[in-house]
Write a protein that holds these residues in place. Structure first.
Motif, short mmCIF file in Angstrom:
data_model
loop_
_atom_site.label_atom_id
_atom_site.label_comp_id
_atom_site.label_asym_id
_atom_site.label_seq_id
_atom_site.Cartn_x
_atom_site.Cartn_y
_atom_site.Cartn_z
N THR A 29 0.84 -1.19 0.00
CA THR A 29 0.00 0.00 0.00
C THR A 29 0.88 1.25 0.00
N TRP A 30 0.50 2.22 -0.81
CA TRP A 30 1.25 3.46 -0.98
C TRP A 30 0.30 4.64 -0.85
N TYR B 19 -1.10 -2.32 -4.57
CA TYR B 19 -0.50 -3.23 -5.53
C TYR B 19 -0.46 -4.63 -4.91
N THR B 20 -0.94 -5.62 -5.62
CA THR B 20 -0.96 -6.99 -5.11
C THR B 20 -0.36 -7.94 -6.15
N GLY C 128 13.86 3.44 -4.29
CA GLY C 128 13.80 3.18 -2.86
C GLY C 128 12.37 2.97 -2.39
N GLY C 129 11.95 3.73 -1.38
CA GLY C 129 10.62 3.60 -0.81
C GLY C 129 9.60 4.53 -1.44
N SER D 192 4.65 7.18 -1.64
CA SER D 192 5.62 6.52 -0.78
C SER D 192 4.86 5.62 0.18
N ARG D 193 5.59 4.80 0.90
CA ARG D 193 4.95 3.86 1.85
C ARG D 193 4.61 4.57 3.13
#
Length: 165
Positions: free
Chosen positions: A42-43, A65-66, A142-143, A164-165
């Motif tokens: 998840t973002w 996203y899965t 990166g993240g 981002s996360r």
């Protein structure tokens, strides 16, 4: 005759083993080269939608996203909204050694079609066709990642989202 049969059998067996070892030794695409693995999860973030009249609007976005345990499949759902605009993009993608294919839909504008393109560790470059045509890039660092969609749609021209996360 018996020795010839044994030699032929040994030769066939040796060839089969050599072929199996050669196939195993061929360089495969490393999982780390696959952006689907990196994107899973998840973002959240923000973005800007661009319309045909030149108007832009700021958006708040969530990305889901899965891959359901399969690093070569990616389901994506990106939802962006503000007080007057909404965008809901979904896609199901398959990665085959860097070649990406699948289908997409945008629920707000009721459009759908197919996706083709390429994927590397840090980037996906996709072409979208169907109800509208355009491009979609996902740049991963990166993240965080950036999603950019450019469209030939009748009113919606594109979106640029940073998450981002």
């Amino acid at each position: 005759m018996r020795n010839l049969k044994r030699a032929a059998s040994m030769s066939a067996c040796t060839s089969a083993v050599a072929l199996a070892l050669a196939a195993y030794a061929l360089p495969a695409r490393a999982e780390s080269d696959n952006p689907f693995v990196t994107l899973a999860g998840t973002w959240g973030g923000s973005g800007t939608a661009r319309f045909d009249d030149g108007k832009t609007e700021s958006l708040r976005c969530k990305g889901y996203y899965t891959n359901n345990g399969n690093p070569h499949n990616l389901g994506l759902s990106i939802r962006c909204a503000n007080a007057s605009a909404k965008l809901e993009l979904r896609a199901n993608l398959v990665d085959t050694n860097g070649a990406v294919s699948g289908n997409w839909e945008e629920r707000t504008y009721n459009q759908s079609g197919t996706v083709t393109g390429r994927a590397t560790a840090g980037r996906m470059t996709l072409s979208i066709t169907g109800g509208i045509t355009g491009t979609m890039t996902v740049a991963i660092s990166g993240g965080s990642h950036v999603v950019t969609v450019a469209s030939s749609g009748p009113s919606f021209k594109g979106v640029h989202i940073s998450m981002s996360r």
